[in-house]
Structures are given as structure tokens and as C-alpha cells.
Scaffold this motif. Structure first.
Motif, PDB file in Angstrom:
ATOM      1  N   ASN A   3      11.652   7.592   7.760  1.00 20.81           N
ATOM      2  CA  ASN A   3      10.655   6.833   6.996  1.00 20.81           C
ATOM      3  C   ASN A   3       9.239   7.343   7.298  1.00 20.81           C
ATOM      4  O   ASN A   3       8.402   7.470   6.399  1.00 20.81           O
ATOM      5  CB  ASN A   3      10.745   5.347   7.345  1.00 20.81           C
ATOM      6  N   ALA A   4       8.957   7.626   8.578  1.00 24.45           N
ATOM      7  CA  ALA A   4       7.633   8.099   8.970  1.00 24.45           C
ATOM      8  C   ALA A   4       7.321   9.464   8.363  1.00 24.45           C
ATOM      9  O   ALA A   4       6.208   9.713   7.881  1.00 24.45           O
ATOM     10  CB  ALA A   4       7.527   8.155  10.486  1.00 24.45           C
ATOM     11  N   LEU A   5       8.296  10.376   8.389  1.00 23.68           N
ATOM     12  CA  LEU A   5       8.095  11.710   7.823  1.00 23.68           C
ATOM     13  C   LEU A   5       7.788  11.633   6.330  1.00 23.68           C
ATOM     14  O   LEU A   5       6.868  12.302   5.832  1.00 23.68           O
ATOM     15  CB  LEU A   5       9.333  12.574   8.063  1.00 23.68           C
ATOM     16  N   LEU A   6       8.564  10.810   5.623  1.00 22.47           N
ATOM     17  CA  LEU A   6       8.354  10.707   4.181  1.00 22.47           C
ATOM     18  C   LEU A   6       7.004  10.065   3.863  1.00 22.47           C
ATOM     19  O   LEU A   6       6.280  10.510   2.971  1.00 22.47           O
ATOM     20  CB  LEU A   6       9.494   9.898   3.553  1.00 22.47           C
ATOM     21  N   ALA A   7       6.663   8.998   4.620  1.00 22.18           N
ATOM     22  CA  ALA A   7       5.375   8.336   4.376  1.00 22.18           C
ATOM     23  C   ALA A   7       4.210   9.292   4.641  1.00 22.18           C
ATOM     24  O   ALA A   7       3.225   9.328   3.881  1.00 22.18           O
ATOM     25  CB  ALA A   7       5.266   7.098   5.263  1.00 22.18           C
ATOM     26  N   VAL A  41       7.345   4.673  16.689  1.00 24.33           N
ATOM     27  CA  VAL A  41       7.173   5.780  15.754  1.00 24.33           C
ATOM     28  C   VAL A  41       5.910   5.504  14.946  1.00 24.33           C
ATOM     29  O   VAL A  41       5.792   4.466  14.284  1.00 24.33           O
ATOM     30  CB  VAL A  41       8.392   5.920  14.818  1.00 24.33           C
ATOM     31  N   GLN A  42       4.950   6.431  15.009  1.00 22.46           N
ATOM     32  CA  GLN A  42       3.658   6.267  14.334  1.00 22.46           C
ATOM     33  C   GLN A  42       3.495   7.373  13.300  1.00 22.46           C
ATOM     34  O   GLN A  42       3.786   8.548  13.583  1.00 22.46           O
ATOM     35  CB  GLN A  42       2.517   6.320  15.364  1.00 22.46           C
ATOM     36  N   ASP A  43       3.037   7.013  12.097  1.00 21.42           N
ATOM     37  CA  ASP A  43       2.881   8.013  11.042  1.00 21.42           C
ATOM     38  C   ASP A  43       1.534   7.846  10.366  1.00 21.42           C
ATOM     39  O   ASP A  43       0.871   6.806  10.471  1.00 21.42           O
ATOM     40  CB  ASP A  43       4.012   7.888  10.016  1.00 21.42           C
TER      41      ASP A  43
END
Length: 534
Positions: free
Chosen positions: A431-435, A462-464
Motif C-alpha cells: 500500500n505504501a509503495l503504491l501510494a 510503515v511510512q510513505d
């Protein structure tokens, strides 16, 4: 041997054995009881006569060689009872009475008279006398405490056997009738089995069941059957995947209410019971079209069969195909990129530029080494380390900066617990990578991961650099099917699975928008629950 023949033979054999054993036991008990009854009656009658003054005076007179007339008196008593004979003897075992008058005055036949004359005891025996074998009951005759004679009450075996045989025949008739009724019931049962199973053998039925189950599960459309109470009775693999992405087992659905998994579908079925109808319902953000067939028999409505599938229109199918084509192009590009790099390395080696080759490879591997070093030094669990490295490779492919906090630390855990941690981390990082990638035009895409189990809790963060969670779904982001993603291929399952696993460990999950305009998801798990998971 066919099932019905096997059942008939085994049941008849078992029933016959039981009948024989029970009948034999009953006849033996009856014979014993019959004999004991004659003995009890004979002893009672002998005891009464032994205390009769007429008998005592007659025996005393006989012992003194005085005349006596006891025959007629005893015979009148015998005729009024069921005794075969009543014999009175003096102390020398000489008869004073006998059914055959000519034998009066002669010695008693049989040595079983002497215990009564010599010891004065009462007893019963089975012995042969002048009239044949009989049950003989003895009682001493006393005068002033002295034994002066004895009385023998006899029941001839011929007579007792005829009485016993009549009782045996009555019992045999009853047992035979019950046995025949049992045989008739067995044949009726076998006939019922034959009609119920259409004369098929169990092995054939089981094989057919497995065959139909395999066919049922191979159908790509989702199929569910419910009874009249809306309880799930059958479900195939496609329906399981659509309802919960396959996280639940088949038997988690069987005998549970359909409304528990999809209230919208349950309402659709109840809207028109007993007739075929179609409709559209939603699971999360996805729409599905359902065909609902009533299951009607001679006994009435038994339930419904539901077939449902994704309700995709032409534009949605086109976007799905375009997504797959774009993904294929990305793979082709990456393949071409690495092919070029391999060609460069090959050319350098062929021209003898070994130092430049080493520098080129070092440049490519430095970025991997820093992440790999962090993983190896801080993450002991091999499964978690593997997922972190895999997500790093994915981040590199799409151009997202991926870092693991140098202060991270995670111990090794059991396989089951480790797999659940991998699922949690994998979904959060995806989710973080896609966001981050979707917000790349506004800020440099970046994802940072932090893990720690130094205290009594396991912390996963996990921080994005994504745009964050929209306000309209912020309160429902952890629910099934709810998603902030724009592509239809992402259907809000990831965070739902994370929430399920966090609840499994009695932990908590939270998210916030930081001062740096990043989105931070934090998971807190009880370390003891994770360690005890097996």
C-alpha cells in the motif's frame, strides 16, 4: 459382495446368534427355576406331613411292629396335590405308603433316603426309584426330638418334562415369531436402502461425490447454496475467494448464516423467495451480479442456489486489459534494462577493463548492499527478511526510495507467527509503495520501514510519501473492500487482512498524517501472543 447383501447377511447372522444365545439362556433358567419350584413345593409338603400327628403315630406304631393304616390317608393327600408319589418309611426305610399297594412293607429303593433317617436333614435329589427317575424331596419324621422315619415326595421326570416341554414350546413360538418379524424388518430395511441409494454401492457414491466436488470447485463463477433459513450448505472455492480472498476455510462458511458474510446478498435472496431472479449487490467497493435459483421439491422450498460473478462493463474490462498490458510493458522494459547492463559488463570484460567492470558492478550493488546489510544485521526472522528484500526490489523497479530504519530489530519466530507477520508487512508495504508512486508528481516517492520487538510488544511501522487517506473513507479504511486506490485491481483487501491478523494477536493498528506530510501506519502486537502462536 454388495452392501445390501452384506448388511442382510451380517444382520441375520448377528440376530440369529443373539436369538440362539438368549433363547438358550432363557431355557436353562426356566429349567433351573422349574426344578427349584418342584423342590420347594415337595419339601414344603414333606415338612407339613412330617409334623402331621396321624403320620407320626403311624410311623411310631410301625417301628413297634403294631398295626397301622396310613395308605388311604396318604393317597388321598397325594391325589389332591401334583406329587407323583408320597412314600412314608419307618426308621428301617420300610414303606408304610406307596401309590402301588403291593409295594407297601418293602424296602425303599435308593440310598438317598439315609441322610434323612440318620442325620435328620431335609433335602432334595434327582434319583431313580421303583417308579423311575424323579425329583425326590425328603423330610425326617420326629417324635420327642428323635428321628423315627422319613417322608419322600416325588415328582417323576416324565411328568415334569412334559410340563417343561409345554413351556419350552410356548417360549419357542414367541421367540420364533419375533425372529421372523426381525428378518422381515431386515429385508424391509435392505429394500429401503436399495431404493434410497438407487442400488449404488457406497464406493461409487463416494467417488461420485468427490468427482462432483472437484467439478464444483473448478467452476470460475462463485456458487453458494443456502437452505430455507439462509444458512450456507454448500460453497465453492471461487465464492470463498470473492467473499474473503480465501482467508477462511470452507468449513468456516458451512452451517453459518449468509448474512454474516454478505448482508447485501442475503437481502437480495430474500427479496423474491421461491422464484428465479437476478440482481446486483456489492462487496466492499466491487459490484457483483447474481443469479438466484429456487430449490423446490415435492416437500416445498428447500432453499436457493446462488451464482454470482463480477459485474464488469465494457470500459472496466478494457481498463483491466490495459493494466495487464502496462504491467507487461514494465516487465519488458526492466528486462531490456538489465540486458543492456549485462551487455555492458560483458563488453568491459572482453576488452580487459576489469577495474571499470568492478566499479560498474559496485555502483549497481551499493544501493542493494546498504539495505541488505540493514536486513541481515537487524532482522533475524528469515521470512520477514525475505519479504523486506523482495519489497526493496519492487520499489527499485517502480522508482520509489525504500529504506529500513537502522534502529530496526526483530527476532526469529515460529513458522505460523512468522507467516502472519509477513502478511501484515507485505500488505502495508505494498500500500505504501503504491501510494508513494501515485504521488510522485508532487513529492519524491519514498517508503520507510521500522520494526522492533525489544519491549513486550512488536512494533511494525510503515511510512510513505503518498497523498494520504481521503477523509470520506478515513473511518472505514480498515473495512473489507474499502480502498483509497484508483485502480480496480486493488479492491481494499490488504488492510482488511492486516486488521484481521492484528485482531488475531489481540493487537492494534493505527494511522496518522505526520508533520512531514507523510502517512504512517503503526501496528502494535502483544509479543507473548506472537511467540505462543503455533
Amino acid at each position: 459382495m454388495k452392501l445390501k447383501s452384506y448388511l442382510a447377511l451380517t444382520t441375520i447372522a448377528t440376530s440369529s446368534f443373539i436369538v440362539i444365545v438368549v433363547t438358550t439362556a432363557v431355557l436353562l433358567l426356566l429349567q433351573t427355576s422349574h426344578q427349584e419350584g418342584f423342590e420347594a413345593r415337595g419339601l414344603e409338603l414333606a415338612r407339613v406331613l412330617a409334623h402331621n400327628p396321624v403320620v407320626i403315630n403311624a410311623v411310631d406304631a410301625k417301628n413297634k411292629n403294631q398295626p397301622n393304616n396310613l395308605q388311604n390317608y396318604i393317597e388321598n393327600i397325594r391325589k389332591s396335590t401334583d406329587a407323583s408319589y408320597i412314600v412314608v418309611v419307618d426308621r428301617n426305610a420300610m414303606r408304610l405308603s406307596h401309590p402301588i399297594p403291593e409295594r407297601i412293607g418293602k424296602h425303599f429303593v435308593g440310598d438317598d433316603i439315609y441322610p434323612a433317617l440318620e442325620k435328620g436333614t431335609e433335602y432334595s435329589s434327582v434319583a431313580s426309584g421303583s417308579l423311575g427317575e424323579a425329583i425326590r424331596n425328603f423330610s425326617p419324621v420326629r417324635l420327642n426330638g428323635e428321628v423315627i422315619g422319613a417322608i419322600c415326595i416325588g415328582y417323576l421326570s416324565v411328568k415334569t418334562s412334559s410340563i417343561l416341554l409345554k413351556k419350552f414350546s410356548d417360549i419357542g413360538l414367541i421367540v420364533g415369531s419375533v425372529y421372523l418379524l426381525g428378518i422381515a424388518a431386515i429385508f424391509a430395511f435392505v429394500f429401503k436402502i436399495k431404493r434410497t441409494f438407487l442400488d449404488y454401492e457406497p464406493e461409487f457414491i463416494v467417488n461420485k461425490f468427490h468427482e462432483h466436488e472437484m467439478v464444483f470447485d473448478s467452476i470460475r463463477d462463485a456458487i453458494i447454496s443456502v437452505d430455507s433459513n439462509m444458512t450456507i450448505t454448500t460453497i465453492n472455492n471461487s465464492a470463498i475467494k470473492m467473499l474473503s480472498m480465501g482467508t477462511s476455510d470452507r468449513y468456516d462458511y458451512i452451517n453459518h448464516s449468509l448474512a454474516h458474510y454478505s448482508s447485501a446478498l442475503s437481502h437480495l435472496v430474500l427479496s423474491k423467495q421461491g422464484v428465479f431472479h437476478q440482481g446486483v449487490f456489492t462487496i466492499g467497493k466491487l459490484k457483483y451480479r447474481a443469479n438466484i435459483y429456487p430449490i423446490i421439491t415435492s416437500k416445498g422450498l428447500l432453499g436457493h442456489a446462488i451464482v454470482f460473478f463480477a459485474n464488469l462493463n465494457h470500459d472496466e474490462l478494457e481498463r483491466e486489459v490495459n493494466y495487464l498490458k502496462n504491467y507487461s510493458e514494465i516487465l519488458r522494459t526492466k528486462t531490456h534494462e538489465y540486458s543492456n547492463k549485462l551487455n555492458v559488463i560483458s563488453g568491459m570484460l572482453q576488452t580487459g577493463k576489469y577495474d571499470e567492470t568492478v566499479d560498474f558492478i559496485q555502483q549497481e550493488t551499493d544501493r542493494y548492499q546498504s539495505v541488505l546489510r540493514n536486513i541481515v544485521m537487524s532482522i533475524t526472522d528469515s521470512a520477514v527478511a525475505s519479504i523486506l528484500l523482495a519489497k526493496f526490489n519492487k520499489a527499485s523497479e517502480i522508482g520509489v526510495k525504500y529504506t529500513i530504519d537502522v534502529d530496526s530489530n526483530l527476532s526469529n519466530y515460529q513458522k505460523n507467527a512468522s507467516e502472519k507477520l509477513v502478511t501484515i508487512l507485505g500488505n502495508l508495504i505494498d500500500n505504501a509503495l503504491l501510494a508513494s508512486w501515485q504521488n510522485r508528481n508532487n513529492v519524491t516517492p519514498e517508503v520507510c520501514v521500522y520494526l522492533s520487538d525489544r519491549s513486550s510488544h512488536i512494533i511494525l511501522e510503515v511510512q510513505d510519501s503518498g497523498a494520504g487517506v481521503p477523509d470520506k473513507i478515513s473511518e472505514h479504511i480498515l473495512e473489507f473492500g474499502v480502498s483509497s486506490k484508483h485502480n480496480d485491481e486493488h479492491n481494499g483487501i490488504g488492510l482488511y487482512l492486516v486488521k484481521q491478523l492484528v485482531d488475531y494477536f489481540h493487537g492494534s493498528i493505527d494511522w496518522e498524517r505526520t508533520d512531514k506530510q507523510t502517512t504512517l501506519f503503526s501496528v502494535y502486537l502483544n509479543k507473548s501472543d506472537v511467540e505462543n502462536d503455533s
